[in-house]
Structure formats: C-alpha cells, structure tokens
Design a protein around this motif. Structure first.
Motif, PDB file in Angstrom:
ATOM      1  N   ARG A   1     -12.943   5.019  10.322  1.00 50.86           N
ATOM      2  CA  ARG A   1     -12.887   6.472  10.480  1.00 50.86           C
ATOM      3  C   ARG A   1     -13.198   6.908  11.895  1.00 50.86           C
ATOM      4  O   ARG A   1     -12.994   8.044  12.254  1.00 50.86           O
ATOM      5  CB  ARG A   1     -13.894   7.136   9.560  1.00 50.86           C
TER       6      ARG A   1
ATOM      7  N   ARG B   1      -5.728   5.103  10.349  1.00 45.28           N
ATOM      8  CA  ARG B   1      -6.523   5.681   9.261  1.00 45.28           C
ATOM      9  C   ARG B   1      -6.012   5.208   7.910  1.00 45.28           C
ATOM     10  O   ARG B   1      -6.786   4.944   6.992  1.00 45.28           O
ATOM     11  CB  ARG B   1      -6.434   7.208   9.374  1.00 45.28           C
ATOM     12  N   GLU B   2      -4.673   5.113   7.802  1.00 45.42           N
ATOM     13  CA  GLU B   2      -4.093   4.740   6.512  1.00 45.42           C
ATOM     14  C   GLU B   2      -4.242   3.252   6.211  1.00 45.42           C
ATOM     15  O   GLU B   2      -4.390   2.857   5.065  1.00 45.42           O
ATOM     16  CB  GLU B   2      -2.595   5.103   6.490  1.00 45.42           C
TER      17      GLU B   2
ATOM     18  N   ASP C   1     -10.045   1.078   0.057  1.00 44.37           N
ATOM     19  CA  ASP C   1      -9.076   1.678   0.973  1.00 44.37           C
ATOM     20  C   ASP C   1      -7.730   1.812   0.268  1.00 44.37           C
ATOM     21  O   ASP C   1      -7.610   1.518  -0.921  1.00 44.37           O
ATOM     22  CB  ASP C   1      -8.987   0.896   2.299  1.00 44.37           C
ATOM     23  N   ARG C   2      -6.705   2.270   0.997  1.00 45.47           N
ATOM     24  CA  ARG C   2      -5.430   2.554   0.334  1.00 45.47           C
ATOM     25  C   ARG C   2      -4.733   1.322  -0.213  1.00 45.47           C
ATOM     26  O   ARG C   2      -3.799   1.415  -0.990  1.00 45.47           O
ATOM     27  CB  ARG C   2      -4.492   3.258   1.317  1.00 45.47           C
ATOM     28  N   HIS C   3      -5.177   0.153   0.253  1.00 51.65           N
ATOM     29  CA  HIS C   3      -4.593  -1.073  -0.271  1.00 51.65           C
ATOM     30  C   HIS C   3      -5.504  -1.715  -1.313  1.00 51.65           C
ATOM     31  O   HIS C   3      -5.323  -2.876  -1.659  1.00 51.65           O
ATOM     32  CB  HIS C   3      -4.306  -2.043   0.867  1.00 51.65           C
TER      33      HIS C   3
ATOM     34  N   ARG D   1      -8.586  -2.592  -0.987  1.00 54.71           N
ATOM     35  CA  ARG D   1      -9.605  -3.494  -0.447  1.00 54.71           C
ATOM     36  C   ARG D   1     -10.937  -2.761  -0.432  1.00 54.71           C
ATOM     37  O   ARG D   1     -11.002  -1.600  -0.044  1.00 54.71           O
ATOM     38  CB  ARG D   1      -9.226  -3.924   0.975  1.00 54.71           C
TER      39      ARG D   1
ATOM     40  N   CYS E   1     -10.078   0.733   6.886  1.00 50.12           N
ATOM     41  CA  CYS E   1     -11.142   1.569   6.324  1.00 50.12           C
ATOM     42  C   CYS E   1     -11.828   2.373   7.419  1.00 50.12           C
ATOM     43  O   CYS E   1     -12.732   3.147   7.147  1.00 50.12           O
ATOM     44  CB  CYS E   1     -12.154   0.697   5.591  1.00 50.12           C
TER      45      CYS E   1
ATOM     46  N   ILE F   1     -14.608  -1.340   0.496  1.00 49.30           N
ATOM     47  CA  ILE F   1     -15.174  -0.900   1.769  1.00 49.30           C
ATOM     48  C   ILE F   1     -16.694  -0.855   1.646  1.00 49.30           C
ATOM     49  O   ILE F   1     -17.213  -0.359   0.652  1.00 49.30           O
ATOM     50  CB  ILE F   1     -14.698   0.533   2.098  1.00 49.30           C
TER      51      ILE F   1
ATOM     52  N   PHE G   1     -16.902  10.208   2.079  1.00 43.19           N
ATOM     53  CA  PHE G   1     -16.062  10.021   3.254  1.00 43.19           C
ATOM     54  C   PHE G   1     -14.589  10.246   2.916  1.00 43.19           C
ATOM     55  O   PHE G   1     -13.718  10.115   3.762  1.00 43.19           O
ATOM     56  CB  PHE G   1     -16.255   8.610   3.826  1.00 43.19           C
ATOM     57  N   GLY G   2     -14.314  10.527   1.652  1.00 35.30           N
ATOM     58  CA  GLY G   2     -12.946  10.790   1.237  1.00 35.30           C
ATOM     59  C   GLY G   2     -12.189   9.560   0.764  1.00 35.30           C
ATOM     60  O   GLY G   2     -10.992   9.630   0.509  1.00 35.30           O
ATOM     61  N   ASN G   3     -12.876   8.413   0.645  1.00 33.20           N
ATOM     62  CA  ASN G   3     -12.203   7.223   0.115  1.00 33.20           C
ATOM     63  C   ASN G   3     -12.128   7.286  -1.403  1.00 33.20           C
ATOM     64  O   ASN G   3     -12.991   7.891  -2.051  1.00 33.20           O
ATOM     65  CB  ASN G   3     -12.986   5.957   0.472  1.00 33.20           C
TER      66      ASN G   3
END
Lengths: 583, 373
Positions: free
Chosen positions: B141, B135-136, A403-405, A407, B139, A409, A390-392
């Motif tokens: 989509r 999105r950023e 995720d970007r922080h 956390r 989580c 998923i 999914f690109g994570n």
C-alpha cells in the motif's frame, strides 16, 4: 513527528474484562427466527464508564501533548476555539433541548477564561471534555433491552413516533420478522465476531435503518452493537428510550468543534478496543439523492484502524478489526420526498440537517408500515463480505486478509516499523482508511439488491430523459412527461431490456436481484409490482396506470428511485431501443 | 564518473539500500544515480548475460552503450532475493510487461515495503496506471511514482536535474526522497499521484508529434505551438481523471514535456522523426530496441478520450499517423484547418454565443449577428 508517534504508551488501553458472549447458531435463509431467551449483552454501564474515563484521559493527554509542541495549539487557544464553535452553534441551534444549559455553561467558560492561570485553563478543558463525553454516553439497561427486543417486532412504528402503542396495535401492524429479510454472508459476519471485533457498515437511506439493522443484528444472534445515533433520533421520547438501550450513544451533528469530533472518534476507538462491535453508517447522513453512497465519511471509520494498532500495542490475542459492509434495500423509502427535495435544492451546496420529515410524522409512519403488510413487501438486509481496515478482502473461514489473487497478507506489516513495532502515523493511516472507504463503497455496489420499484423507475426515467433530451434535468423535473404517458407495451419491452442487463451483472456478481418479482424475469410482473407499490404511500403516486399507458405523477421521486441503479453503466443499455424508436 | 562516496545511511546507522526492477536504460540510470549518492542498490533483470555484464564490466551496453555504472549497483536475476534486499523497490519495467512482473513481485513482498513506479504509461484496456497495477497485483500500500525531466543518458552523465516523487502517503515521499536525492538530483514531493502518472504518460504522445514536427523541418514556432496546445489537451485529460491542474505545470508535466520534446535522445521524439521521414510504425519500431511508450499511450488515450468527454486533436492526429497510415502532411493540414477558437474555453471564434445574464443583450447579439454586424 506526528503526535500519534509519541503516544503509544499513553494510548495503550487497559486490557478488557468483557468479551461478548458466543453468538447463537441457527440458520436464517430468509426465515424469521425465534428470539433469544437470554438478553444479548450490549455494552454495559460499568463498561461504558470505563470507556468514558479512558476517552477523557486520552483526549486530555493529547491536548496537553500537542500544546507543548512548538507549533501546537496552546490550551487557552484550544478552549477559545471550542468556545467559538459552540457559541456559533448556539446562535442557530435554539431548538436544542439543552440550549439554556449550554449557553450558561459556555458563558461561564467565557467569563473565566480571560483571567485563568494555566492549571485553571487545564481544569476548564477537562470540564469541556467531561461535558462532551457525558452527553455522548448512553445508558444501557439490560432489562429494558430485553423488553425492547421483544416488543420491537410488533412496534416498529412505535419506535419512530410518540403515538400510543395501543392505538397503533389496534390497526394491525406488521411483524418485523416477516418484513425484514436477512441474506448474504451472515455466517461470515458471525465468524468475524468470533475472530475479532466487527464494525458493521450499512448503507443509509432512512431513519428506519437504525431499528431495522438493530433488529437484524438481534435476529442473527449477535450481541447489541455500539453505535452513534444523531441527536434528532433521541428527540422522540420513545425512540430515545430504545436507542439508548440498543447500544446507541449520542452524536450531535450540529457540533462542529474539532475537539468534540476528537472525543467522538476516541469513544468509538475505545469501545472497539474493549471488544465492542460497532455500527457505523459510513455515509454519515441519510443519502439524499437515492444513489448508493460512494463518497464516504472517513473520520469515524479511521477509529477502526486506530483501535487495531492499539490492540497490537497491548498485544491482544484477538487484535483484528473486521469491517462488514451491508446494504438495506427498500421498495419504498419512508422519507423519499424530503430527501430528494433536499438533494435537488442543495445539490452542490453544503448539506443541512433535516430535523423534521416524514419519520417524525406519526401518520406517515403508520401508512408506511401498513403498506409493508398490505403489499407483503420486504426490507432486504444483505450482509456483504468482510474486509480489513486497509480495504483487503478477508477469508471468512480463517479471518486472514488476502490479496486479489487469494494470497494471504500479514497486515501487521502495514503498521509496524522495520523493527516490528506497531506505530500510529495519522497521515499514513488516512491513506489506509481512504482505501478501506473505497473497498466499502465497492461492496455497497456489489451487494445492492435491486427491487422492482427501482428497476421500473430507472427504465421510465431514462425513457423520459431521452424523449425530452433537449431539456435540462431541472426543467424535466418540473415539466414531467407533459401528460402523454408511456405505452405499457413499450415500457414492458424496456423493463425487460434493463432486467437482462441487470441479470447479466448479477451473474457476474456485480449486484443482486430481489428474490420476488425481479428475479422472476417477468417484465410484466415487475412493472405490475412497481405500480402497486408506487400507487400507495407517497403523497402523489409516483406512477399510475390509465388504460394502456403509464403516467408519472412525481418526477422527483421517479428520479430518486431511479438513482439507486446509477454506477452500473446501465444507461447505455437502453440506447439501441431508443434508436429503433427514432427510426 | 562521479568520485566514490561512502554508503549513505537513513539515519539509523544502517547503510541505505534500494532495489530497482528492470535493466533498461531508465532502470539502470536510476540504480546508478542512487549508487552515486551512496545507496547500495540491487538491479533485477531477467537476462543472465546482462547481469554478468553489469557485475563484471559495469556497463549495460545494450541500452547505455559504454557508459560506466557505479560499482555499488549489483545486478541479479533472482527476484525473491532482490525483493528482500531493501525496503524500497523501484519498478522500471515497460508497461506491456509491467503487470506480469508486478504479479511475480506480489509473491515475494510484504506490506511494509515501498513500491515506486518509474514507468510512464497506461494499460490500454481500462487506462490503468502503473501504480494501480502495483496495488492490484501486490499486497503493498505504500505506493508511489517517480516522474520528471529525467532523460536516462543525461542522468548517467551526471547532468543536474529534478524529479517528482508522487504518493498520497508522505512516508513514501520522505523515504524515497532520501534514497534518490543527490548532488545531481533534486527531489520534489507531490500528493497528486494521478496527475504525475497521467502527465508522465501523456507527454509521450506530444513528444511523438514534436518529433514529426522537427522531422518535417519546422522550427521553434511550430514546436512551441505544439507543446503549448499539447500541454493544454493532456492537462484536460488529466483533470477528467481526477488530476490536479497545477501538476500539469510542474516538473512531471511541463518539465518532462519540454525535456522529451526538445531532446533528440528521447525515444518518442526519435520515433516521430522516423515517421516524418516516411517510415511506417512497424518500420520505425523495428529500427530500435528501446520501447517508445508513446505508441501504446496514444492508443489508450484515443480510446478513452471520448468516454471522458475530452477533445484531444493532437492525440487524434498522432493516432492517425501511427495506426491509420495517414501521411504527416495530411495530418498537419487537418490540424491546422480546425476552427479558430478561444484559448481557454475552446469556443469557436465565429460561433454565436449566449450572452450571460440579460435576455435583451442575448436577443440583440443574435440579431446583430444575423445581420452580419
């Protein structure tokens, strides 16, 4: 309702019997490592047979299923459509070694089709699918694989042409272990291979990429990866032997029939479900312009997600699929001249497939590889960080998506309905795959390793572009710098400026600098290294030094090598220097 | 107030549910709209006082005066419980606070949930769209945006209108469509998320200009010129960001532009009128509790227009008015004195142009012009 939604049971694969052996441990740190005593297990013939059977039944089931839908394609139309694409291909593709055979096969289909009953059409379809799968399937021979990987280090050129190995060896060939430097998140890649099934996605500039990455996989102690190699790589008998035994299956890019593409994609999906690590070049073909690929082919990539959903449906204990992008970085590119020529000629138009270029000419390959020895140049393979379908980002320690922080998923939720049942929704999954494609493209930029040739080419190209800013690019490519050259002192000063900008970006983890000349930050040394490389191998030297000036002898190649540094907003960094020049 | 309808269901027998974040006028109106159509809605906001007001008096007097909100709307200030209440979450938070709320939301949502932005604006720094922020920061989509000619007050009064739900993912459009469509709202889907969001945000700039125009006492000719040329420049900007040209002509483009520029209810329009009356930006903003997104958007668009190579004369004019303390009449004079141009190509009428194809034709044209023919 999309077709996939009806098919969970149908698309549910059988449980796997084969697991890749535990990877060997051992640190690389850029040093060549010894060869494994045991033969790493690539996808074996029995397993391939199972995969083929599975692919056939899945694709046939899907054909039948959709034909029953109100707006589905009836089977005879589907056969006709495939026939049409194949006959069109055969009109052009007359050099194909199986041309006569193919023509006979499709003529037979054509003559039968008009008077076939429904069961007969179904049989014909089965026959077509059978033919496609048979062609795709390779043949793995463990003994040969062992020989291949032992010979490979000394026989890189042999891989690429049909010259007698004896003659080649007599001229001093590079040891691939000294030539290929492996760096980056190697541990992450190994770990992902333990925690799930890996799809390795390298950048693609050269036909050398396949053997180089093949060797790197071996050197990292990983099992052989399954990958789809273009038919042209099989046309060379020696290459063909090795390709087939390095886990490669055959992809004919001339075949445009949608059914063929479905079969290919399903083959990759099934092999992933069987736990086979896969290798995809997401650019689809060698990048012509020299830029880092940013537009990726998502068709094959989507099989990762499909395999993941199927793994969830069959409740595999290691259902996860991990994508590991990596970059291959060359000082000089074997086929640069043909690639940039093609790019410039066909920019904006449909690409065509280069069937004959430097990589099929023995002398070119020999020169190229000898230069690798003489210049002690290294091909750098940089392994990036793992991501999910999914690109994570994936935490390499746990294999969990974050995720970007940071956390964690629960990625199952992306593909399950409110009741927790995994579902195939092709339209949704295309969006996910596009996200994954973007993430891979971003990783490519981030893990690009800048070498001296690119840095200097970029600096000089921008300088000439500015000096002749009234010319359009094609004109500049033709006229070049009109024999005036560029003073070394000026060039060194500008190389330093670009280096500083690159260094700044490297500090911010936006790219990497090559361990040799570039990392030293010594602009004179960077220029000297680039000159040394550019003076050899290519038909005309890209750059030559005469007195205190540097001259560009091949503008197209200069453009080609400079393009690798596009996408980092470096262009604006030179502007202050240009301004002071005018003043 | 519409007659009470039974709770809607999404076909699985369970009552349909939705969550709206943000108790401003648009967030409240959206919640009300869905409730009228039978959806159980939780409306999240920070202020406990307003939560109490909505739950007890069924009004949101700060933003919507005495308009009655449907009883199926339940207000809450607990984000975690709100987020778990429904699969679909609509975020209607002003762009300035959007990221902070999205980050908090990221703590409590899961990947199967659908997030929709109902906010029309950008983050100025990198021209980040609201769906990109979702999105950023989370989580999720399954992300989309809602946009169209939907003035909150009119929606509360049950005037018929239409809206666009944009997402690359059809599942999002389908599910959100089921929640939002009702007797007074038609739903259209669009895959062009970029275009829908960009148009929704940029039209606010033109709305400010339209307010100024009306405030200066000009009539329909002037307004029509402003709208048409305004649409041209914002659609060019959208295209530079990857939007589909056709989106500019749809509900989220032209539709929203007409509604916002014609209505004195629009806050951006109102802001423009105040500026025309001689107020400064600070004075005009102090006069209203509602956020005029156009101010922020004008700043962001001006900042990025030159980078994208897009000429935006009207946006520059609004920027001059808002941030450079220029007088409306001076700004207008500057706009009106621009070179006359060809409508589609923007080539100045009196500038010599190359004639394509024939060198002789080119030479003759240039010579003719040189002689003043």
């Amino acid at each position: 309702m999309p077709i996939g939604g009806h098919l969970p049971a149908l698309f549910a694969p059988r449980p796997p019997v084969y697991r890749p052996g535990a990877p060997r441990s051992g640190s690389l740190h850029g040093r060549p490592i010894g060869f494994a005593k045991e033969v790493p297990r690539a996808m074996q013939n029995t397993l391939r047979d199972r995969a083929i059977v599975e692919v056939r039944s899945r694709v046939l089931e899907a054909c039948l299923m959709q034909s029953r839908l109100e707006d589905g394609m009836p089977l005879d139309v589907l056969v006709n459509d495939t026939l049409y694409h194949e006959r069109k291909r055969l009109e052009i593709d007359r050099k194909s070694p199986t041309w006569a055979e193919d023509v006979a096969f499709w003529d037979g289909i054509k003559s039968r089709l008009g008077r076939s009953s429904e069961p007969e059409v179904k049989a014909t379809l089965e026959q077509i699918i059978g033919r496609f799968t048979e062609e795709i399937r390779g043949n793995f021979n463990p003994t040969l694989y062992g020989v291949a990987t032992r010979v490979l280090p000394r026989a890189l050129p042999v891989l690429l042409n049909a010259m007698s190995p004896k003659r080649l060896l007599s001229r001093g060939l590079p040891d691939i272990a000294d030539t290929v430097q492996i760096q980056g998140n190697v541990e992450g890649l190994r770990r992902m291979n333990e925690l799930g099934t890996v799809i390795l996605t390298p950048t693609h500039v050269s036909n050398l990429d396949s053997p180089v990455i093949g060797w790197a996989i071996y050197a990292m102690g990983l099992p052989a990866f399954t990958y789809g190699a273009g038919l042209n790589l099989f046309s060379n008998p020696v290459m063909s032997l090795f390709m087939r035994n390095l886990g490669a299956y055959r992809v004919d890019r001339q075949k445009t029939a949608p059914l063929y593409k479905d079969v290919l994609k399903e083959y990759a999906t099934v092999s992933l479900e069987l736990g086979e690590p896969n290798l995809f070049f997401p650019a689809g073909t060698r990048v012509r312009s020299g830029k880092i690929e940013q537009k990726l082919k998502l068709g094959l990539l989507s099989s990762g997600l499909r395999a993941y959903v199927n793994n969830l449906l069959t409740k595999k204990d290691k259902p996860n699929i991990y994508i590991v992008p990596c970059t291959l970085n060359y000082h000089l590119v074997l086929e640069a001249e043909s690639l940039i020529e093609d790019h410039l000629q066909r920019e904006g138009k449909a690409k065509y497939i280069i069937l004959d270029d430097e990589s099929t000419r023995a002398r070119k390959i020999l020169n190229f590889t000898q230069n690798l020895v003489n210049l002690e140049a290294r091909i750098t393979v940089h392994i990036g960080d793992p991501i999910d379908p999914f690109g994570n980002q994936v935490d390499p320690a746990t294999g969990e998506s974050v995720d970007r922080h940071g956390r964690s998923i629960d990625i199952r939720r992306y593909v399950t309905d409110r009741q927790g049942t995994p579902t195939h929704l092709p339209q949704r999954d295309r969006v996910y795959t596009a996200d994954a494609g973007q993430a891979i493209a971003a990783e490519f930029l981030k893990h690009n390793v800048v070498v001296a040739t690119q840095l200097v080419a970029f600096t000089l190209w921008e300088t000439l572009r500015h000096r002749h800013r009234e010319l359009d690019m094609y004109r500049l490519l033709r006229t070049g710098d009109e024999g005036s050259g560029t003073a070394i002192t000026t060039l060194v000063q500008r190389v330093l400026k670009v280096y500083e900008a690159l260094h700044d970006r490297a500090q911010r983890h936006l790219l990497h600098l090559e361990a040799g000349a570039v990392q030293s930050g010594d602009a004179a040394r960077i220029l000297e290294t680039a000159l040394r490389h550019f003076g050899t191998y290519h038909t005309r030297p890209v750059l030559v030094r005469r007195g205190d000036r540097v001259f560009c002898e091949d503008m197209k190649l200069l453009n080609y090598y400079s393009n690798r540094l596009r996408g980092y907003s470096l262009e604006k960094e030179l502007e202050p220097l240009f301004k002071s020049e005018v003043a | 107030m519409a007659p009470s309808t039974p709770p809607a269901s999404l076909g699985n027998g369970k009552a349909a549910t939705a969550v709206v974040l943000g108790g401003g006028s648009w967030g409240t109106a959206l919640a009300h709209l869905m409730a009228v159509a039978g959806v159980k809605v939780q409306l999240w906001m920070r202020s406990d006082d307003r939560v109490a007001e909505i739950n007890e008096q069924h009004t949101n007097s700060r933003y919507l005066k005495d308009k009655k909100i449907h009883e199926r709307v339940v207000a809450t200030s607990d984000l975690r419980s709100a987020a778990s209440f429904a699969e679909t979450i609509i975020v209607a938070i002003p762009s300035a606070n959007f990221r902070a709320v999205a980050f908090e939301l990221g703590e409590v949502v899961s990947g199967d949930q659908i997030l929709l932005s109902a906010t029309k604006g950008f983050e100025a720094e990198n021209l980040t769209r609201m769906s990109q922020i979702l999105r950023e920061e989370t989580c999720c989509r399954k992300i989309g945006a809602i946009s169209g000619p939907n003035l909150a007050d009119e929606v509360m009064d049950n005037h018929p209108t239409a809206t666009v739900i944009a997402s690359p993912m059809e599942e999002v459009i389908e599910k959100a469509g089921l929640l939002l469509a009702g007797p007074t709202l038609r739903v259209y889907g669009n895959h062009d998320l970029v275009g829908v969001e960009v148009m929704g945000a940029l039209k606010n700039i033109i709305a400010i200009a339209a307010g100024v125009c009306a405030g200066m006492g000009y009539g329909q000719n002037s307004l029509a010129m402003l709208l048409t040329r305004g649409l041209t420049e914002i659609s060019r900007f959208g295209e530079a960001l990857g939007a589909d040209k056709l989106t500019a002509l749809g509900l989220a483009g032209l539709g929203d532009l007409v509604a916002t520029c014609a209505s004195p209810l629009s806050r951006n329009n109102t802001l423009g009128r105040k500026l025309a009356s001689g107020m400064t930006l600070t004075q005009a903003q102090a006069d209203s509790i509602k956020v005029a997104e156009g101010v922020n958007t004008t700043f962001a668009a001006t900042k990025h227009a030159s980078r994208l190579g897009v000429d935006m004369p009207i946006t520059r004019a609004v920027h001059a008015l808002l941030f450079e303390e220029m007088k409306p009449i001076d700004v207008l004079t500057r706009l009106m004195s621009r070179a006359n141009r060809y409508e589609h190509t923007e080539v100045p009428i009196d500038a010599p142009r190359m004639v394509d194809g024939s060198v002789v034709d080119t030479a003759l044209s240039v010579a003719a012009r040189a002689r003043g023919w």
